[in-house]
Design an enzyme around this catalytic site. Structure first.
Site, PDB file in Angstrom:
ATOM      1  N   GLU A 106     -18.243 106.492 -17.190  1.00 21.23           N
ATOM      2  CA  GLU A 106     -17.816 105.734 -16.007  1.00 21.23           C
ATOM      3  C   GLU A 106     -16.458 106.219 -15.511  1.00 21.23           C
ATOM      4  OE1 GLU A 106     -19.639 103.846 -14.364  1.00 21.23           O
ATOM      5  OE2 GLU A 106     -21.187 103.077 -15.697  1.00 21.23           O
ATOM      6  N   ASP A 124     -30.970 109.387 -15.676  1.00 25.13           N
ATOM      7  CA  ASP A 124     -31.000 109.676 -14.240  1.00 25.13           C
ATOM      8  C   ASP A 124     -30.092 110.817 -13.787  1.00 25.13           C
ATOM      9  OD1 ASP A 124     -28.816 108.126 -14.897  1.00 25.13           O
ATOM     10  OD2 ASP A 124     -29.152 106.586 -13.390  1.00 25.13           O
TER      11      ASP A 124
END
Length: 937
Positions: A172, A319
């Site tokens: 992140e 993903d």
């Protein structure tokens, strides 16, 4: 004077408008037209189209929309609407949250890690570095807010510290903070070169990016080159002061979504160390792919390289690994990345893609599905397919996602392969908007403008609050979560603005940049920057790759679809499939074995004969605090081997019955407080009843003022019938069946009822939501709706009644528009209510376990003991909201009283305090809302 003109459209023939010379009327002509018979010359058509666009661009305050076969041509209005929505979100962050990492839009304050209750892994994105501001930098430039961008950069340079003693997610922090700094630097350099803004800028953001990159590098100090999932910004990963470095697993996307930011940093500053580490991690993941299927798993051991989770898909956990392989080729020009992507992509299309679905499979048995649901993060994949040049499956999957969005207003965090809700949250994710933008750019089909307008409308109708935009806690009820993630500003508004903007609306050519997974802009000119490797690589020999069948260029989409109707023909069957996706559950099937002494569907937890039969089969009951009982079978405690075998079969039946009844469960309902000062902005998640009015079939719900019934239990004839008549009665759980309560208040003239849990501290945030069962008799005589509120939600309603005396609520299947009269909402099919984690029965040779509610036979809803395994690498906040059926039976007196004493001592003060704080926050919201209305007027 009117001009009749036919404007050809992309799909449906002619669209004719009557336009007066003064532009005072812009409306569709509803008559029939025969194609070319009234068509004007191309030059005149272009002039009229340009005039229409100019009219739209200058008339930004109008809500009028000119439609051509249902597609809005006045995209300028939507473009300006996007900017207004961005301003609403960004300004509220700056006013109420900065310098905190994120805005809490319901309580109008900043989210500071350590000061708010922990949300688990999702908080690892917060590092006390003004996350939302950094993540939004390049969005400001794209939306032509250069003055605000310059001020934001100065704030970052003066206020933000990157050396905090705090443990953050490497993934992140890389995509949001490092990517945000690099995107901001790219924009600053571009503006400075134009000579009008940022003339003082001396690469300060780049220096901060290098500092942050150096703080992330210790995470890569592993034998495999895969990074630790977390790092301490001040101390790294080694030593006790770091409070990290003990993890062994990471998700594939977490390790494989580094290359764009690290390579850009290396090439900006001329130091190859960052790019080399990112390449080494990608090389290792490629080495560990399953060689037969060429798929990768979801979670991997960072030391041994063993796959911890061997399921594979294109959603959460994997993903952006695929995304970064293709985009690394685009940004860096290295053919190896494209070769690897093409190998993976061929396997994805062979095993995972079953248009319009994208499934999860086992990497060792790729034809075997690993689960029956999809998560919302896979919505990015149609956009990636556009970048690849594979438009047809992109159209098909996007259409499926669009229909699910229209059914539930937002993409649920997860939904089943028959398009029912699996996880009901929606944290305002931008992936569907991203794919919508890419498909519009590839096809020019205005259908995708309409899809974008749907996104805008739903955000404004259901997510907009006075202090920003709030994530959806449950798309079925419309309830909110006090959360506005930084990616909402970083990504959502970029893609929506680009969707509706014309080329001359943009301050720069976006074709000169690549979007990272966080939509940060990195210049393609970096491919020409010098680079070299200084760290040993796990690079695979290129001889292993056969590139003879690889496509090295993207196909021309105009050549792919010479017939404008082709995309529409792809979409139609998918739309029909989703519309008809409310199958009835299959009837319960007999096990096909000898007759059991007791069948699961006949079992009653309060029947002494049944309890004795269970004892003989080695099955015991454990009473749980939340009103359910747990069934545990010990074969060794059975009366005989035959009885033990019967016990095993009974438990198997109970688990099958649980799975069957989960499919039949009703979705949660909503109690919406619509009177002053709440005006519909307070929505309480409520459990439904299996009897009475079906609120999902009501277009308006049931609206009325609430009053407490006497007796409060509702177990005897109502003594204050004169007050209950025409009102919605409030009742306390316990002492009798729910159906009995409903009959008593119905006889007193109530128009509905709300049962409030008497278990102190219970909340829909933490406890499974359940549906109220009948009493074993025919309940057709009950014609009013009855809903259930946990103690926390019920206390909010009771406090509001105590303070305002007259409180009006709306009982409905989902929340209606806030602050306006109740409007008709499209009613979707029943949605599956399950927990947002995957549950598997515990397989044991000598003991099996099931859990069920103390309920009557036709309403028993067991759920087997489960092992919970959450997806790693997803930024989703996991929140359990399964449904269960209960009859309102009293607990054994001794247990109940002792539990009540313990809870009343520990929870009373905190509970009342939290309610007071909530009411105070809502008053502040109301004042802000009223101020906003005044400003608009």
């Amino acid at each position: 004077m009117y001009i009749t003109v036919t404007l050809p459209t992309y799909h449906n023939g002619a669209c004719t408008f009557l336009i007066d010379a003064g532009w005072s009327i812009v409306q569709p002509w509803t008559g029939n037209v025969t194609g070319r018979e009234t068509q004007v010359e191309v030059s005149l058509r272009k002039k009229i189209h340009s005039a229409l666009k100019a009219k739209c661009d200058t008339n930004t305050g109008s809500t009028e929309k000119m439609l051509c076969n249902g597609v809005c041509l006045l995209s300028g209005n939507q473009r300006n609407q996007v900017v207004e929505m961005f301003d609403h979100a960004y300004q509220n962050y700056m006013d109420h949250a900065y310098p905190a990492d994120e805005l809490m839009p319901l309580t109008c304050r900043g989210r500071v890690r350590g000061l708010e209750p922990s949300r688990g892994d999702v908080d690892d994105a917060l590092g006390k570095f003004s996350l939302t501001l950094i993540d939004t930098l390049d969005t400001l430039v794209l939306l032509n807010k250069t003055t605000e961008f310059e001020a934001a950069v100065r704030r970052v340079l003066s206020d933000v510290r990157l050396d905090n003693d705090i443990v953050v997610s490497v993934f992140e922090t890389n995509i949001r903070v490092l990517g945000g700094l690099l995107g901001g630097h790219s924009m600053a350099v571009m503006l400075k070169e134009r000579g009008q803004h940022m003339q003082w800028y001396q690469d300060e953001l780049l220096h901060m990016a290098k500092d942050l990159g150096l703080r992330l590098l210790p995470a890569f100090n592993t034998s495999s080159g895969l990074p630790y999932p977390r790092v301490n910004l001040k101390y790294g990963v080694r030593g006790p002061e770091t409070r990290t470095g003990t993890e062994t697993d990471t998700c594939t996307a977490c390790a494989g979504t580094i290359i764009l930011e690290f390579a850009a940093l290396s090439r900006f500053i001329g130091d190859p160390v960052f790019e080399a580490h990112a390449r080494r991690a990608l090389d290792f993941l490629w080495e560990k792919r399953q060689r037969n299927s060429n798929l990768v798993g979801t979670t991997i051991n960072i030391h041994s390289g063993e796959w911890v989770r061997r399921d594979s898909g294109v959603g959460a956990g994997i993903d952006s690994y695929y995304e970064y392989l293709l985009k690394a080729y685009v940004l860096l020009g290295d053919d190896l990345f494209l070769q690897r992507f093409n190998v993976h992509y061929a396997s994805i299309m062979k095993y995972i893609s079953q248009p319009p679905l994208l499934l999860h499979v086992h990497i060792h048995k790729p034809f075997l599905p690993a689960r029956t649901w999809m998560d919302s993060l896979l919505a990015f994949f149609p956009g990636l397919q556009v970048l690849k040049g594979d438009i047809r499956p992109a159209i098909e999957t996007h259409e499926m996602l669009y229909q699910v969005t229209k059914k539930h207003n937002f993409l649920p965090e997860a939904f089943t392969t028959d398009f029912r809700v699996h996880w009901a949250q929606h944290p305002l994710r931008p992936e569907f908007a991203e794919s919508t933008y890419f498909l519009y750019k590839a096809t020019g089909d205005p259908y995708y403008l309409e899809a974008g307008r749907t996104i805008l409308d739903n955000l404004n109708r259901f997510a907009r609050v006075p202090c920003g935009f709030a994530a959806m806690k449950d798309v079925r009820t419309g309830s909110h979560e006090d959360r506005m993630d930084s990616f909402f500003l970083a990504e959502m508004f970029k893609y929506l603005f680009l969707l509706f903007a014309e080329a001359d609306d943009l301050p720069f050519d976006v074709e000169d940049y690549i979007f990272t997974t966080e939509a940060h802009l990195l210049p393609l000119s970096l491919s020409r920057a010098p680079h070299s490797s200084s760290v040993p690589s796990n690079k695979t020999s290129e001889e292993e790759l056969d590139d003879s069948n690889f496509d090295w260029t993207c196909p021309n989409t105009r050549l792919l679809f010479p017939d404008p109707a082709f995309p529409r023909n792809l979409r139609e069957p998918i739309r029909s499939a989703v519309d008809k996706s409310c199958p009835r559950p299959a009837p319960y099937k007999e096990p096909g074995m000898g007759r059991l002494p007791l069948r699961a569907q006949d079992f009653m937890a309060n029947n002494p004969e049944h309890l004795e039969l269970l004892r003989r089969m080695g099955v015991s009951l454990i009473h749980l605090k939340d009103g359910r009982v747990q069934l545990v079978q010990h074969a060794t405690q059975a009366m005989s081997a035959v009885a033990a075998e019967d016990g095993v079969r009974f438990m198997q039946e109970m688990m099958e019955l649980s799975n069957q009844q989960q499919k039949e469960q009703l979705p949660p309902r909503a109690v919406q407080i619509i009177s002053h000062p709440f005006f519909g902005r307070v929505v309480l998640t409520a459990g439904p009843a299996q009897f009475g009015t079906d609120l999902s079939k009501s277009t308006t719900g049931v609206r009325g003022f609430v009053t407490a019934a006497e007796p409060y239990s509702g177990c005897n004839e109502i003594t204050n019938a004169e007050y209950v008549q025409g009102h919605i009665a409030l009742l306390q759980r316990g002492q009798c069946m729910f159906a009995e309560k409903a009959r008593h208040i119905q006889k007193a003239g109530a128009i509905g009822g709300i049962v409030i849990d008497d278990n102190e501290g219970s909340s829909s945030d933490t406890a499974p939501l359940f549906q109220m069962a009948g009493d074993g008799r025919n309940t057709d005589d009950i014609t009013i709706p009855l809903l259930f509120l946990f103690h926390k939600e019920g206390s909010i309603l009771l406090e509001a009644l105590k303070e305002y005396r007259e409180v009006e609520v709306l009982l409905s299947d989902k929340a209606r528009d806030r602050g306006v009269d109740v409007q008709e909402a499209e009613v979707g099919c029943l949605t599956e209510a399950t927990t947002p984690t995957s549950f598997e029965p515990v397989a044991q040779s000598k003991m099996s376990t099931a859990m069920l509610d103390e309920s009557l036979p036709e309403e028993v809803t067991p759920s087997q003991q489960a092992v919970i395994s959450a997806d790693e690498g997803s930024s989703t906040e996991q929140e359990a909201i399964p449904t269960k059926a209960e009859a309102d039976l009293p607990q054994p007196k001794q247990d109940k009283d002792s539990e009540s004493r313990e809870e009343s001592q520990g929870n009373t003060d905190s509970s009342s305090q939290s309610v007071d704080e909530l009411l105070a926050d809502w008053r502040e919201d109301l004042e802000a809302f009223q101020k906003m209305e005044e400003d608009e007027l």
